[in-house]
Design a protein around this motif. Structure first.
Motif, PDB file in Angstrom:
ATOM      1  N   GLN A 122       8.099 -19.808   7.474  1.00 46.11           N
ATOM      2  CA  GLN A 122       7.153 -20.160   6.717  1.00 46.11           C
ATOM      3  C   GLN A 122       6.049 -19.102   6.836  1.00 46.11           C
ATOM      4  O   GLN A 122       5.436 -18.860   5.811  1.00 46.11           O
ATOM      5  CB  GLN A 122       6.614 -21.525   6.709  1.00 46.11           C
ATOM      6  N   ARG A 123       5.677 -18.619   8.103  1.00 46.80           N
ATOM      7  CA  ARG A 123       4.788 -17.577   8.219  1.00 46.80           C
ATOM      8  C   ARG A 123       5.167 -16.417   7.741  1.00 46.80           C
ATOM      9  O   ARG A 123       4.255 -15.424   7.189  1.00 46.80           O
ATOM     10  CB  ARG A 123       4.448 -17.389   9.784  1.00 46.80           C
ATOM     11  N   ALA A 124       6.466 -16.133   7.573  1.00 48.79           N
ATOM     12  CA  ALA A 124       6.943 -14.551   7.188  1.00 48.79           C
ATOM     13  C   ALA A 124       7.098 -14.503   5.685  1.00 48.79           C
ATOM     14  O   ALA A 124       7.161 -13.520   4.899  1.00 48.79           O
ATOM     15  CB  ALA A 124       8.293 -14.241   7.916  1.00 48.79           C
ATOM     16  N   TYR A 125       7.416 -16.027   5.003  1.00 49.85           N
ATOM     17  CA  TYR A 125       7.898 -15.918   3.647  1.00 49.85           C
ATOM     18  C   TYR A 125       6.661 -16.667   2.796  1.00 49.85           C
ATOM     19  O   TYR A 125       6.125 -17.671   3.431  1.00 49.85           O
ATOM     20  CB  TYR A 125       9.172 -16.474   3.610  1.00 49.85           C
ATOM     21  N   HIS A 126       6.672 -16.439   1.399  1.00 48.95           N
ATOM     22  CA  HIS A 126       5.727 -17.227   0.630  1.00 48.95           C
ATOM     23  C   HIS A 126       6.284 -18.639   0.574  1.00 48.95           C
ATOM     24  O   HIS A 126       5.856 -19.605   0.445  1.00 48.95           O
ATOM     25  CB  HIS A 126       5.621 -16.522  -0.646  1.00 48.95           C
ATOM     26  N   ALA A 127       7.509 -18.654   0.214  1.00 48.75           N
ATOM     27  CA  ALA A 127       8.265 -19.931   0.153  1.00 48.75           C
ATOM     28  C   ALA A 127       9.596 -19.938   0.808  1.00 48.75           C
ATOM     29  O   ALA A 127      10.362 -18.883   0.952  1.00 48.75           O
ATOM     30  CB  ALA A 127       8.692 -20.204  -1.330  1.00 48.75           C
ATOM     31  N   VAL A 128       9.803 -21.094   1.420  1.00 52.63           N
ATOM     32  CA  VAL A 128      11.098 -21.400   2.288  1.00 52.63           C
ATOM     33  C   VAL A 128      11.652 -22.558   1.639  1.00 52.63           C
ATOM     34  O   VAL A 128      11.392 -23.620   1.318  1.00 52.63           O
ATOM     35  CB  VAL A 128      10.861 -21.717   3.713  1.00 52.63           C
ATOM     36  N   ILE A 129      13.277 -22.431   1.229  1.00 54.99           N
ATOM     37  CA  ILE A 129      13.895 -23.068   0.610  1.00 54.99           C
ATOM     38  C   ILE A 129      14.941 -23.590   1.394  1.00 54.99           C
ATOM     39  O   ILE A 129      16.139 -22.860   1.781  1.00 54.99           O
ATOM     40  CB  ILE A 129      14.502 -22.640  -0.748  1.00 54.99           C
ATOM     41  N   LEU A 130      15.405 -24.843   1.570  1.00 51.27           N
ATOM     42  CA  LEU A 130      16.363 -25.410   2.626  1.00 51.27           C
ATOM     43  C   LEU A 130      17.529 -25.937   1.780  1.00 51.27           C
ATOM     44  O   LEU A 130      17.362 -26.693   0.978  1.00 51.27           O
ATOM     45  CB  LEU A 130      15.734 -26.564   3.585  1.00 51.27           C
ATOM     46  N   SER A 131      18.811 -25.271   1.935  1.00 49.80           N
ATOM     47  CA  SER A 131      19.787 -25.591   0.842  1.00 49.80           C
ATOM     48  C   SER A 131      21.058 -25.417   2.060  1.00 49.80           C
ATOM     49  O   SER A 131      22.071 -25.241   1.658  1.00 49.80           O
ATOM     50  CB  SER A 131      20.007 -24.326   0.066  1.00 49.80           C
ATOM     51  N   TYR A 132      20.831 -26.304   3.117  1.00 50.22           N
ATOM     52  CA  TYR A 132      21.949 -26.209   4.272  1.00 50.22           C
ATOM     53  C   TYR A 132      22.924 -27.222   4.142  1.00 50.22           C
ATOM     54  O   TYR A 132      24.066 -27.452   4.792  1.00 50.22           O
ATOM     55  CB  TYR A 132      21.448 -26.055   5.503  1.00 50.22           C
ATOM     56  N   GLY A 133      23.025 -28.074   3.109  1.00 50.29           N
ATOM     57  CA  GLY A 133      24.128 -29.247   2.744  1.00 50.29           C
ATOM     58  C   GLY A 133      24.132 -30.251   3.510  1.00 50.29           C
ATOM     59  O   GLY A 133      22.960 -30.638   4.215  1.00 50.29           O
ATOM     60  N   ALA A 134      25.243 -30.817   3.696  1.00 49.38           N
ATOM     61  CA  ALA A 134      25.611 -32.247   4.410  1.00 49.38           C
ATOM     62  C   ALA A 134      26.647 -31.901   5.354  1.00 49.38           C
ATOM     63  O   ALA A 134      27.857 -31.616   4.721  1.00 49.38           O
ATOM     64  CB  ALA A 134      25.613 -33.208   3.497  1.00 49.38           C
ATOM     65  N   ALA A 428      -0.175 -23.576  -7.048  1.00 45.18           N
ATOM     66  CA  ALA A 428       0.031 -24.271  -6.132  1.00 45.18           C
ATOM     67  C   ALA A 428       1.075 -23.807  -4.928  1.00 45.18           C
ATOM     68  O   ALA A 428       0.816 -24.184  -3.794  1.00 45.18           O
ATOM     69  CB  ALA A 428       0.975 -25.622  -6.747  1.00 45.18           C
ATOM     70  N   LEU A 429       1.657 -22.711  -5.097  1.00 44.78           N
ATOM     71  CA  LEU A 429       2.472 -21.838  -4.048  1.00 44.78           C
ATOM     72  C   LEU A 429       1.227 -20.608  -4.336  1.00 44.78           C
ATOM     73  O   LEU A 429       1.333 -19.788  -5.063  1.00 44.78           O
ATOM     74  CB  LEU A 429       3.774 -21.654  -4.569  1.00 44.78           C
ATOM     75  N   ASP A 430       0.582 -20.411  -3.001  1.00 41.83           N
ATOM     76  CA  ASP A 430      -0.096 -19.000  -2.796  1.00 41.83           C
ATOM     77  C   ASP A 430       0.574 -17.904  -2.447  1.00 41.83           C
ATOM     78  O   ASP A 430       1.405 -17.704  -1.332  1.00 41.83           O
ATOM     79  CB  ASP A 430      -1.234 -19.373  -1.816  1.00 41.83           C
ATOM     80  N   VAL A 431       0.577 -17.023  -3.547  1.00 39.71           N
ATOM     81  CA  VAL A 431       1.503 -15.854  -3.229  1.00 39.71           C
ATOM     82  C   VAL A 431       0.584 -14.365  -3.306  1.00 39.71           C
ATOM     83  O   VAL A 431       0.936 -13.281  -3.662  1.00 39.71           O
ATOM     84  CB  VAL A 431       2.607 -15.547  -4.276  1.00 39.71           C
ATOM     85  N   SER A 432      -0.806 -14.659  -3.420  1.00 39.23           N
ATOM     86  CA  SER A 432      -1.800 -13.652  -3.402  1.00 39.23           C
ATOM     87  C   SER A 432      -1.583 -12.763  -2.103  1.00 39.23           C
ATOM     88  O   SER A 432      -1.989 -11.428  -2.085  1.00 39.23           O
ATOM     89  CB  SER A 432      -3.229 -14.183  -3.644  1.00 39.23           C
ATOM     90  N   ALA A 433      -1.482 -13.420  -0.718  1.00 39.58           N
ATOM     91  CA  ALA A 433      -1.554 -12.409   0.198  1.00 39.58           C
ATOM     92  C   ALA A 433      -0.070 -12.143   0.500  1.00 39.58           C
ATOM     93  O   ALA A 433       0.791 -12.659   0.284  1.00 39.58           O
ATOM     94  CB  ALA A 433      -1.751 -13.538   1.424  1.00 39.58           C
TER      95      ALA A 433
END
Length: 491
Positions: A122-134, A428-433
């Motif tokens: 999260q510190r390295a990316y603007h958004a983190v998406i978890l898609s690791y399934g079941a 709502a998702l800050d992508v300015s920095a």
């Protein structure tokens, strides 16, 4: 220097110089632009790739990095889809196109939650998406389910599909009757694989150890058990039709299970109606002369058993292995999809030496920092936005629970991607920095002795597997251990 300090120093160094560093891409080339929005996806199955595909197509300023625990991509397409369903695996071609996009990178052999934390991502990316399934099994919760001869469908499927963690399974196939608990598509896949002619399986990408075991199998009868009735069965008509047409196999149903079903057909939605009609025809109608002759010659038997729930796995006198299963007899309360199975108090015993539980998969928490609903086994979310965790999203089964087919996951993942884009546009998702993305994570992983596998490396593994398959007339012969996979990347 600890991970947090290292990540912070990388971030500080990068932002101060507005570096144009370019990280390793899918082709092995370096690709990174400091002004782009950095998105990270955890998991490279259908949910991960479909989410990536939608984001990359929708915005030209988005870069996506996909992290995967195994050295190989594609998740359940590789490890879950039945070997005799190669047409379903064609979606890999679409995923490969996404992985080779200039703004997409694949990092295999990276265990998020262990090699790198979600907070570090999260510190390295603007958004983190978890898609690791079941990846876990739902427990039956009955006595005897830990006996030898009892397996989860997830592990059994992983065994014949080459999932490294399932290669020690060595299921005992020396019995005549197998009972599968659950009536979804996975249950029918397992039933079909157990009863398929070995010459059919030889032409698929089933693993060689599984092929050898099935060639020696003595299983000749498979019962597919469900707690509710024919009108609530969870499989699709395609899978049922495959069972009906399975060479050298005939159906064996109980007429009593279908009482009142024909009268209720008119009220069913069309897909459910067609499925139920095929079941009724198979179970109750006198087949034509040709089909009668085929069934007379069949050496193997399969059948649904409805209104039954597992009560206990029965054992031999030494309590060492399964010898049968005690089923509780149910009645339905209510009707249609909402009908509920209620116990009648009756039980019946079925002799069998193999019990496979196919009552569902469930997701597991990946990191203490990520909210997790243990009762539903999902990450709590609103349209893919993880609750109370800005910048964190989820897609696929982790978002909804294990439901639907690959097309269902595609729509689910596109919805999450749309939520992310809405948040980018609304603020709502800050992508300015500026964010460093893979630059800082790659440095972290290197400091921890983790060497990621690129998509170019995966193509080396793919080449080894397809060449091995050509020798025996198969599409591929899968490498079965992580060590073998990593060795292939060094060629």
């Amino acid at each position: 220097m600890n991970g947090r300090k290292l990540l912070f120093s990388e971030l500080k160094l990068w932002t101060s110089g507005r570096s144009r560093w370019r990280g390793v891409g899918g082709s092995g080339k370096v690709s990174f632009s400091s002004c782009n929005i950095k998105v990270c996806i955890v998991g490279s199955g259908p949910a991960g790739f479909y989410t990536a595909q939608h984001l990359i197509k929708a915005r030209q300023d988005v870069e996506v990095d996909i992290y995967e625990r195994l050295p190989v991509p594609f998740g359940l397409v590789r490890f879950g889809v039945a070997p005799d369903h190669p047409e379903v695996k064609n979606v890999i071609n679409t995923f490969t196109q996404t992985a080779k996009q200039a703004r997409c990178r694949f990092y295999g052999n990276v265990n998020v939650g262990k090699d790198v934390s979600v907070e570090e991502l999260q510190r390295a990316y603007h958004a983190v998406i978890l898609s690791y399934g079941a990846e876990a099994n739902r427990s039956m919760g009955v006595p005897g389910e830990d006996l030898a001869g009892v397996y989860s469908a997830k592990d059994f499927v992983g065994w014949y599909n080459g999932l490294p963690s399932c290669q020690q399974l060595s299921p005992d196939l020396s019995c005549e009757t197998a009972v599968i608990l659950g009536q979804g598509n996975v249950a029918l896949d397992v039933a079909r694989l157990l009863l398929s002619p070995i010459d059919t399986l030889k032409k698929t990408d089933i693993t060689q150890p599984a092929l050898a075991a099935l060639a020696e199998s003595r299983v000749r009868r498979v019962l597919i058990v469900g707690r509710r009735g024919p009108m609530q069965v969870a499989c699709t008509i395609k899978e049922l039709r495959e069972m009906v047409n399975l060479p050298d196999a005939k159906p064996e149903m109980l007429a009593a299970d279908f009482e009142g079903v024909a009268e209720a057909l008119g009220d069913l939605p069309r897909p459910r109606k067609r499925l139920t009609e095929l079941m009724l025809k198979t179970a109750l109608e006198l087949p034509g002369e040709k089909e009668q002759e085929r069934r007379k010659k069949a050496s193997r038997v399969w059948g649904f058993r409805f209104f039954r729930s597992p009560a206990e796995v029965l054992s031999d006198p030494n309590h060492s292995r399964a010898t049968g299963i005690r089923l509780a007899v149910n009645k339905l309360e209510g009707s249609g999809e909402a009908a509920r199975a209620a116990l009648t108090g009756e039980v019946e015993d079925v002799t069998c030496g193999l019990v496979i539980s196919s009552i569902g998969y469930k997701s597991l928490p990946i990191d203490p920092s990520v909210p997790f609903d243990s009762s539903k086994a999902i990450v709590p979310n609103n349209m893919g936005r993880v609750l109370h965790a800005a910048g964190l999203y989820c897609s696929g089964w982790l978002k909804t629970g294990p439901t639907g087919v690959i097309a269902t996951t595609m729509n689910n993942s596109f919805d999450t991607a749309r939520s992310i884009m809405e948040d980018m546009e609304s603020g709502a998702l800050d992508v300015s920095a500026a964010k460093p993305g893979a630059q800082s994570i790659s440095t972290l992983l290197e400091s921890r002795g983790v060497k990621p596998v690129t998509f170019c490396d995966w193509e080396k593994i793919d080449g080894v597997e397809t060449r091995r398959g050509e020798v025996s007339g198969k599409p591929r012969e899968k490498l079965l251990t992580v060590e073998e996979m990593l060795e292939a990347t060094r060629t």
